[in-house]
Design a protein around this motif. Structure first.
Motif, mmCIF file in Angstrom:
data_model
loop_
_atom_site.group_PDB
_atom_site.id
_atom_site.type_symbol
_atom_site.label_atom_id
_atom_site.label_comp_id
_atom_site.label_asym_id
_atom_site.label_seq_id
_atom_site.Cartn_x
_atom_site.Cartn_y
_atom_site.Cartn_z
ATOM 1 N N UNK B 77 11.462 2.730 -58.799
ATOM 2 C CA UNK B 77 10.917 1.651 -59.264
ATOM 3 C C UNK B 77 11.939 0.390 -59.006
ATOM 4 N N UNK B 78 11.337 -0.778 -58.444
ATOM 5 C CA UNK B 78 11.985 -1.870 -58.426
ATOM 6 C C UNK B 78 12.351 -2.681 -59.871
ATOM 7 N N UNK B 449 7.259 -10.515 -51.488
ATOM 8 C CA UNK B 449 6.163 -9.522 -51.509
ATOM 9 C C UNK B 449 6.685 -8.847 -53.031
ATOM 10 N N UNK B 450 5.314 -8.750 -53.815
ATOM 11 C CA UNK B 450 5.372 -8.329 -55.134
ATOM 12 C C UNK B 450 4.881 -6.966 -55.089
ATOM 13 N N UNK B 451 5.834 -5.928 -55.613
ATOM 14 C CA UNK B 451 5.333 -4.566 -55.396
ATOM 15 C C UNK B 451 6.252 -3.917 -56.720
ATOM 16 N N UNK B 452 5.782 -2.565 -56.873
ATOM 17 C CA UNK B 452 6.518 -1.793 -57.895
ATOM 18 C C UNK B 452 7.614 -0.759 -56.916
ATOM 19 N N UNK B 453 7.232 -0.652 -55.926
ATOM 20 C CA UNK B 453 7.830 0.243 -54.892
ATOM 21 C C UNK B 453 8.238 -0.468 -53.824
ATOM 22 N N UNK B 454 9.356 -0.145 -53.101
ATOM 23 C CA UNK B 454 9.566 -1.014 -51.887
ATOM 24 C C UNK B 454 8.686 -0.479 -50.564
ATOM 25 N N UNK B 455 7.731 -0.889 -50.276
ATOM 26 C CA UNK B 455 6.997 -0.485 -49.367
ATOM 27 C C UNK B 455 7.410 -0.744 -48.083
ATOM 28 N N UNK B 456 6.696 -0.408 -47.065
ATOM 29 C CA UNK B 456 7.084 -0.695 -45.727
ATOM 30 C C UNK B 456 6.801 -2.172 -45.224
ATOM 31 N N UNK B 465 9.423 -9.228 -55.351
ATOM 32 C CA UNK B 465 9.420 -9.489 -56.982
ATOM 33 C C UNK B 465 8.763 -8.147 -57.524
ATOM 34 N N UNK B 466 9.593 -7.680 -58.819
ATOM 35 C CA UNK B 466 9.422 -6.308 -59.337
ATOM 36 C C UNK B 466 8.075 -6.599 -60.016
ATOM 37 N N UNK B 467 6.915 -5.896 -59.587
ATOM 38 C CA UNK B 467 5.562 -6.027 -60.458
ATOM 39 C C UNK B 467 5.642 -4.592 -61.324
ATOM 40 N N UNK B 468 4.624 -4.642 -62.097
ATOM 41 C CA UNK B 468 4.283 -3.488 -63.067
ATOM 42 C C UNK B 468 3.489 -2.434 -62.541
ATOM 43 N N UNK B 469 3.161 -1.312 -62.859
ATOM 44 C CA UNK B 469 2.334 -0.424 -62.564
ATOM 45 C C UNK B 469 1.150 -0.537 -63.483
#
Lengths: 187, 722
Positions: B77-78, B449-456, B465-469
């Motif tokens: 998780x970010x 990019x907003x995501x909870x894992x560092x995607x490709x 930006x760290x978003x939530x699951x």
């Protein structure tokens, strides 16, 4: 509480292995799954089948255990070896006609399906049958199982049910692939 | 409500020091009910317990669902915003440093401001997804139009549901993915499933599918591969990839010729029958067989079964939709139901298997380049007026329509689009023709990019930006039936992560647009505004209050007011949504795939999912059980084809098309056509099959043709990856 059993309809299996994922989620299973799903003929088609502990009425695993570590619960569930008694001899893994008991090399202990005893002792379906998306694994009353037997036992050479039993009498009931042969089509 | 023969009253197991939070899965459109187990001492999610009382799935879950909870507290998780100062590292995971939200927002506001003042409002873009709640999807559309003021917003539904939407709009005048609730599926007499690997992509539908056969009903499956559902079909129509429309026309021809058309229904409730009848006359079983490669007897048998069935449901998925004639395929198969009148009553109808969790709701409320909430059109002045009123803007301020998802990457390469805010999507894996897409991402002046894992895709960002699951926020989702359901919060956001709606509100404030957003302090606040914004649109959610959703086990839209219970079955009054109340039977000339095999590229490449992974795999590739079950991509090859190339099971080969190449391990199986190879698309970097796929877009839906292009295999000297 009405007695329920695990019932397996092999023809339904889609190979998703949700049963294995769910097995790790039963509180008492320490995140280790205890059963198997096999690709029947992987180079040819996508048929798969689960291989679950059938909870034998007279279980070879328990009989073969020199330490009497494998107990049978009053519901008929054949439990995983008591960790304090298991000597890691692996007799059970050899004795079981279905190859069910697994062995933890690091802990030097066998472990096997206990039919989610914490659930099934209260009549709650085991995790595998709870989640199975294809109804390959079901949790049924005696009456429902009798209906299944009626439906699928064709009384001719094309029998498709393994009831009453395969190798020896088992608490889990199984229908082999081919259940649809006897179905009368609607039109 | 809707408790059927599969429903059992079962008490859940309650372990000491745990609470159960009822919710739904984070993944596909089935939205299986589940309970998350939360440890009451740590307030962390620790496991899953079946939700036996959810009427659609009665406790069942696929392996993705069972392990979905493992995302929440995953080590990957970010936890804090990340900034990368060195733009030369774009396209890698290198160079990111942790930053405060303040610093991240400041930088975004500065860069977005710069770009818009230098190059105009439309130099910014938003690319979003539909694996998030209706509230987030709604607000993302508003954020783009009001917060940023750009026309360029589109979303990953273009790679998923847009053809189904286009087809249903044309045939019915309304786009609700299923005309009936899933609790009808097992009670029908014939399922005609086209282009859906149901057992792997929507596994919890399978107990209902098998039950049709157990009752003596029929299962017909059209698929180039003998998938686990096709294996047990009464008729498997093993067609060439990309030839669905010919099959649909061929079956329609037989239905009409053999007297299965329901003349009264056709006359009263449809338009277009006569010209369609004329057009499909050319699709004799022999012609259809020649185009599709399906044996004449199978086509005849399938038409006979569907025609005779008292009730039948036509179901389809990405197999028919991800083609450059996806919309025509949808209308083509829908024709079968309209011509035979097997629609507008229980146990008979048409349904698509929605791919993403909120693929239905997420496409209705304004993330699409030309849509506004409630399925309103941005090109319709009345619609713009209605939504502008809710948003408190002058209708003149509403941006014009933008372009579709893939076209946005082309505009990035042309430098028309210079900035991107990406959320809830991983196009660096899931978009077609990835060399162009990745180049587009790399050419951006500034990307968030907003995501909870560092995607490709996050690897191309300047700010992450760290978003939530899904389990750390609440809101509604519309499942594949068109049923609005409630996702509940089971745990507080970990680290400094925030829900995307909150990020957008705070970002809007930084951009000086706070007066349109600052009143939204909770997900519920967003929900209330969203209900209002959808009111009067045909995807009307106004009556779907959270309370009602809870009480009724979900609410099917349309649901216009507080007293409206919703609409599980569509068209029961035989009224369709075109102005004259009639459905449209469509005359659809056949077109082959955009790229047909030739001497240089003799194979047909098709792509799809496996049961263990979801979309780009950014989530599921990190879950140990799923990764163990399917760690790497592979190419499925028929043994006869393998023999021609002299390649063996498990051997590494080079697979290539006019657009790109990749190396895959061979998986030999007879369960695929000899002229076709298949690769799952869940994998990143050099393993992405989308490096090879074609960006031939459907003229209406702009859906790329993921399902058919021409490819070739090269045997490697060493048999090893170079």
């Amino acid at each position: 509480m009405e007695k329920k059993r695990l019932y397996i309809e092999l023809e339904n299996c889609i190979g998703c292995r949700s049963c294995l994922a769910a097995c790790t989620q039963c509180g008492g299973h320490e995140q280790k799954n205890r059963n198997y799903v096999y690709d029947v003929n992987p180079l040819v088609n996508r048929q798969t089948m689960p291989l679950m502990c059938l909870h034998c009425v007279d279980p070879a695993c328990a009989r073969s255990c020199p330490a009497q570590a494998i107990q049978i619960h009053e519901t008929g569930a054949v439990l995983s070896a008591l960790t304090e008694k298991c000597i890691g001899c692996q007799n059970c893994t050899i004795a079981c006609p279905y190859g069910i008991p697994k062995f933890d090399e690091e802990e030097n202990l066998m472990y096997k399906c206990d039919l989610c005893i914490d659930r099934t002792k209260d009549g709650i379906p085991p995790m595998c049958a709870s989640v199975c998306p294809s109804n390959t694994l079901q949790w049924l009353t005696e009456e429902e199982i009798a209906e299944k037997q009626q439906m699928h036992d064709l009384g001719n050479d094309k029998w498709v049910t393994s009831m009453p039993y395969l190798e020896g009498e088992t608490n889990v009931k199984v229908n082999l692939p081919g259940i649809l042969q006897g179905t009368t089509k609607l039109f | 409500m809707q408790r059927d023969k599969f429903f059992r009253e079962i008490e859940n197991v309650r372990h000491p020091n745990e609470t159960l939070v009822k919710t739904h899965c984070s993944y596909c459109g089935m939205q299986c009910g589940m309970n998350l187990r939360v440890d009451t001492s740590t307030n962390k999610i620790i496991g899953v317990e079946p939700r036996y009382d959810w009427p659609v799935t009665v406790g069942k879950m696929c392996p993705k669902g069972v392990t979905a909870y493992q995302q929440t507290n995953h080590d990957d998780r970010i936890l804090k915003p990340l900034i990368r100062d060195d733009a030369s590292l774009k396209g890698t995971q290198e160079g990111f440093r942790e930053a405060s939200w303040e610093e991240a927002y400041d930088l975004i506001a500065e860069k977005f401001g710069e770009l818009q003042s230098n190059y105009g409002k439309d130099s910014l873009s938003v690319f979003s997804g539909v694996s998030m709640t209706n509230e987030k999807c709604y607000l993302t559309g508003k954020f783009a139009r009001v917060g940023l003021g750009t026309r360029y917003i589109d979303y990953n539904g273009r790679f998923c549901m847009s053809s189904a939407a286009g087809g249903f709009l044309r045939s019915f005048g309304v786009d609700r993915g299923s005309t009936l609730p899933w609790t009808d599926v097992h009670e029908t007499d014939c399922l005609f499933i086209a282009g859906s690997n149901t057992a792997e992509c929507h596994p919890t539908s399978m107990f209902r599918v098998w039950a049709v056969q157990e009752r003596g009903g029929y299962l017909i499956v059209a698929d180039p591969r003998e998938t686990p559902v096709a294996r047990r079909a009464d008729v498997h129509l093993d067609l060439r990839p990309g030839t669905d429309l010919a099959l649909a026309n061929g079956i329609l021809h037989l239905l009409i010729k053999n007297g299965y058309a329901d003349e009264e229904f056709v006359n009263k409730h449809t338009n277009g029958f006569e010209e369609t009848k004329e057009l499909v006359k050319d699709f004799t079983p022999e012609t259809t067989s020649m185009i599709t490669g399906v044996a004449v007897e199978k086509i005849e048998r399938a038409a006979e079964i569907y025609g005779k069935a008292p009730n039948a449901i036509v179901m389809f998925a990405r197999g028919i939709e991800q083609q450059h004639k996806g919309v025509d395929n949808v209308s083509g198969y829908t024709n079968m139901a309209l011509v035979t009148g097997k629609i507008g009553r229980p146990k008979a109808g048409v349904a698509t298997f929605t791919g993403q969790g909120n693929g239905q709701g997420g496409r209705e409320h304004g993330q699409k380049s030309d849509l506004l909430p409630g399925y309103r059109k941005i090109t319709n002045p009345e619609h713009v007026k209605a939504v502008s009123k809710v948003w408190g803007i002058d209708p003149e301020e509403m941006p014009k329509p933008g372009v579709s998802a893939y076209e946005m990457f082309e505009l990035m390469n042309e430098k028309t689009i210079r900035g991107l805010y990406l959320l809830c999507s991983n196009p660096a894996v899931s978009a077609p023709n990835l060399n162009v897409v990745r180049k587009g991402l790399k050419s951006l002046d500034f990307m968030v990019c907003s995501d909870f894992f560092l995607s490709e895709s996050a690897e191309y960002a300047d700010v992450i930006l760290p978003s939530v699951t899904w389990s750390e926020d609440e809101g509604t989702v519309t499942n594949l039936e068109g049923r609005i359901i409630k996702i509940n919060k089971a745990q507080e956001p970990i680290g400094e992560s925030k829900p995307d709606w909150q990020i957008q509100v705070e970002l809007a404030e930084r951009l000086g647009r706070g007066k349109y957003f600052s009143h939204l302090k909770t997900a519920k606040d967003v929900a209330e505004e969203f209900r209002l914004a959808s009111k009067g649109g045909y995807a009307d959610y106004y009556g779907a209050t959270w309370d009602k959703i809870d009480k009724q086990d979900g609410v099917f839209w349309p649901c216009k007011d507080e007293d409206d219970k919703g609409t599980p079955h569509m068209f029961l009054d035989k009224k369709f949504y075109h102005p004259d109340g009639k459905a449209k039977i469509c005359a659809l000339p056949y077109r082959p795939p955009a790229e047909e095999p030739d001497e240089k590229y003799p194979l047909r490449l098709t792509t799809g999912r496996v049961v263990y992974h979801y979309l780009s795999g950014n989530q599921t590739r990190r879950i140990k059980f799923l990764k163990d079950m399917c760690p790497d991509p592979y190419v499925e090859v028929h043994p006869v084809t393998a023999a021609k190339y002299g390649i063996q099971h498990d051997e590494n080969i080079r697979l290539f098309t006019r657009r790109g190449k990749a190396y895959y391990k061979v998986k030999i199986t007879e369960a695929i056509r000899e002229d076709t190879v298949f690769v799952p698309y869940h994998f990143g970097h050099d393993e992405s099959i989308n490096l090879l796929t074609i960006a031939a877009l459907d003229p209406i839906s702009k859906m790329p043709e993921f399902k058919a292009c021409a490819a070739e295999i090269e045997k490697l000297d060493s048999g090893k990856v170079l």
